[in-house]
Enzyme design. Sequence first.
Site, mmCIF file in Angstrom:
data_model
loop_
_atom_site.group_PDB
_atom_site.id
_atom_site.type_symbol
_atom_site.label_atom_id
_atom_site.label_comp_id
_atom_site.label_asym_id
_atom_site.label_seq_id
_atom_site.Cartn_x
_atom_site.Cartn_y
_atom_site.Cartn_z
ATOM 1 N N LYS A 12 0.825 -1.215 0.000
ATOM 2 C CA LYS A 12 0.000 0.000 0.000
ATOM 3 C C LYS A 12 0.862 1.270 0.000
ATOM 4 O O LYS A 12 2.066 1.210 0.282
ATOM 5 C CB LYS A 12 -0.923 -0.033 1.223
ATOM 6 C CG LYS A 12 -1.928 -1.185 1.191
ATOM 7 C CD LYS A 12 -2.934 -1.056 2.319
ATOM 8 C CE LYS A 12 -3.942 -2.192 2.278
ATOM 9 N NZ LYS A 12 -5.011 -2.004 3.290
ATOM 10 N N PHE A 60 -15.367 3.626 6.813
ATOM 11 C CA PHE A 60 -14.000 3.977 6.415
ATOM 12 C C PHE A 60 -13.784 3.979 4.901
ATOM 13 O O PHE A 60 -12.673 4.207 4.427
ATOM 14 C CB PHE A 60 -12.988 3.034 7.088
ATOM 15 C CG PHE A 60 -13.228 1.559 6.850
ATOM 16 C CD1 PHE A 60 -12.846 0.943 5.664
ATOM 17 C CD2 PHE A 60 -13.842 0.782 7.828
ATOM 18 C CE1 PHE A 60 -13.059 -0.404 5.445
ATOM 19 C CE2 PHE A 60 -14.058 -0.578 7.623
ATOM 20 C CZ PHE A 60 -13.660 -1.173 6.424
ATOM 21 N N ARG A 88 -2.070 -14.449 4.486
ATOM 22 C CA ARG A 88 -2.785 -13.712 5.542
ATOM 23 C C ARG A 88 -2.058 -13.856 6.888
ATOM 24 O O ARG A 88 -1.975 -12.919 7.668
ATOM 25 C CB ARG A 88 -4.235 -14.180 5.640
ATOM 26 C CG ARG A 88 -5.041 -13.719 4.425
ATOM 27 C CD ARG A 88 -6.498 -14.070 4.515
ATOM 28 N NE ARG A 88 -7.198 -13.282 5.509
ATOM 29 C CZ ARG A 88 -7.542 -12.001 5.348
ATOM 30 N NH1 ARG A 88 -7.243 -11.366 4.236
ATOM 31 N NH2 ARG A 88 -8.197 -11.365 6.289
ATOM 32 N N THR A 94 -5.286 -7.218 10.640
ATOM 33 C CA THR A 94 -5.581 -5.943 9.960
ATOM 34 C C THR A 94 -5.137 -4.759 10.820
ATOM 35 O O THR A 94 -4.548 -3.799 10.324
ATOM 36 C CB THR A 94 -7.104 -5.833 9.697
ATOM 37 O OG1 THR A 94 -7.507 -6.972 8.942
ATOM 38 C CG2 THR A 94 -7.453 -4.576 8.920
ATOM 39 N N ARG A 105 2.784 -6.658 8.932
ATOM 40 C CA ARG A 105 2.089 -5.491 9.501
ATOM 41 C C ARG A 105 2.693 -5.059 10.834
ATOM 42 O O ARG A 105 2.728 -3.870 11.147
ATOM 43 C CB ARG A 105 0.596 -5.788 9.627
ATOM 44 C CG ARG A 105 -0.105 -5.682 8.265
ATOM 45 C CD ARG A 105 -1.531 -6.126 8.344
ATOM 46 N NE ARG A 105 -2.274 -5.832 7.133
ATOM 47 C CZ ARG A 105 -3.363 -6.511 6.759
ATOM 48 N NH1 ARG A 105 -3.813 -7.506 7.499
ATOM 49 N NH2 ARG A 105 -3.996 -6.181 5.645
ATOM 50 N N ASN A 115 -2.146 0.112 6.816
ATOM 51 C CA ASN A 115 -1.646 -1.157 7.356
ATOM 52 C C ASN A 115 -0.720 -1.897 6.391
ATOM 53 O O ASN A 115 -0.621 -3.115 6.425
ATOM 54 C CB ASN A 115 -2.815 -2.029 7.837
ATOM 55 C CG ASN A 115 -3.765 -2.404 6.724
ATOM 56 O OD1 ASN A 115 -3.596 -1.977 5.584
ATOM 57 N ND2 ASN A 115 -4.755 -3.219 7.032
ATOM 58 N N HIS A 118 -2.110 -5.534 1.649
ATOM 59 C CA HIS A 118 -3.431 -6.147 1.488
ATOM 60 C C HIS A 118 -3.235 -7.575 0.991
ATOM 61 O O HIS A 118 -2.301 -7.850 0.247
ATOM 62 C CB HIS A 118 -4.261 -5.373 0.454
ATOM 63 C CG HIS A 118 -5.500 -6.112 0.033
ATOM 64 N ND1 HIS A 118 -6.662 -6.056 0.762
ATOM 65 C CD2 HIS A 118 -5.729 -6.946 -1.006
ATOM 66 C CE1 HIS A 118 -7.564 -6.846 0.176
ATOM 67 N NE2 HIS A 118 -7.024 -7.388 -0.897
HETATM 68 P P1 CMP Z 1 -7.384 -4.538 3.700
HETATM 69 O O1 CMP Z 1 -6.881 -5.867 4.097
HETATM 70 O O2 CMP Z 1 -6.837 -3.915 2.471
HETATM 71 O O3 CMP Z 1 -8.975 -4.593 3.576
HETATM 72 C C1 CMP Z 1 -9.808 -3.481 3.755
HETATM 73 C C2 CMP Z 1 -9.055 -2.309 4.302
HETATM 74 O O4 CMP Z 1 -9.855 -1.343 4.947
HETATM 75 C C3 CMP Z 1 -8.110 -2.768 5.420
HETATM 76 O O5 CMP Z 1 -7.063 -3.531 4.914
HETATM 77 C C4 CMP Z 1 -7.727 -1.453 6.032
HETATM 78 O O6 CMP Z 1 -6.779 -0.737 5.247
HETATM 79 C C5 CMP Z 1 -9.071 -0.734 5.957
HETATM 80 N N1 CMP Z 1 -9.817 -0.887 7.213
HETATM 81 C C6 CMP Z 1 -10.352 -1.986 7.739
HETATM 82 N N2 CMP Z 1 -10.984 -1.724 8.891
HETATM 83 C C7 CMP Z 1 -10.817 -0.409 9.094
HETATM 84 C C8 CMP Z 1 -11.229 0.462 10.108
HETATM 85 N N3 CMP Z 1 -11.939 0.029 11.160
HETATM 86 N N4 CMP Z 1 -10.895 1.747 9.991
HETATM 87 C C9 CMP Z 1 -10.197 2.185 8.921
HETATM 88 N N5 CMP Z 1 -9.772 1.394 7.910
HETATM 89 C C10 CMP Z 1 -10.077 0.100 8.008
#
Ligand code: CMP
Length: 141
Positions: A12, A60, A88, A94, A105, A115, A118
């Site tokens: 990212k 979000f 994963r 996450t 992460r 984070n 993905h």
């Molecule tokens: P990703 O694995 O790319 O899948 C969805 C993305 O949304 C996640 O990683 C984060 O970057 C974002 N995300 C998930 N939960 C939240 C949250 N509670 N607040 C802000 N961003 C989030």
Amino acid sequence: MKTLQRTLSIIKPDAFERGATGDIINTLLENNFRIVGMKMLHITKAQAEGFYAVHVHRPFFESLTDFMSSGPIVVMALEKEAAIADYRKLMGATDPAKAEAGTIRKKWASSIEKNAVHGSDGEDTSRFELSYFFAGYELSK
Ligand code: CMP
């Protein structure tokens, strides 16, 4: 017989900006993922919205799609046995505050949104996500 699986990985904008790309790619190779496709992109807000369409009703969504279109990303197609679950695990939770030691992460993410990486969360998702960024001819056999 080995059953190989493919998954989509994204480095990212936050991780790219911090210079983490080389380290993350090394980690993938050390963990026996084969990179069968890779490209660096700077996606538009609309392209980020299409990719994360499943999250359109989440609070979000706006912020996430602004972030994902804010700078360069590296998208990779990864191949391994049980690639989806293994990647994963290697990424970690996450929310980096909950990520285990030794995960990508834990090392590179700075918040639940920024984070670092993905990864597809299941077989249907990986099929959609791989085809979102790669045409068949762009992937190694
Ligand atoms: P990703 O694995 O790319 O899948 C969805 C993305 O949304 C996640 O990683 C984060 O970057 C974002 N995300 C998930 N939960 C939240 C949250 N509670 N607040 C802000 N961003 C989030």
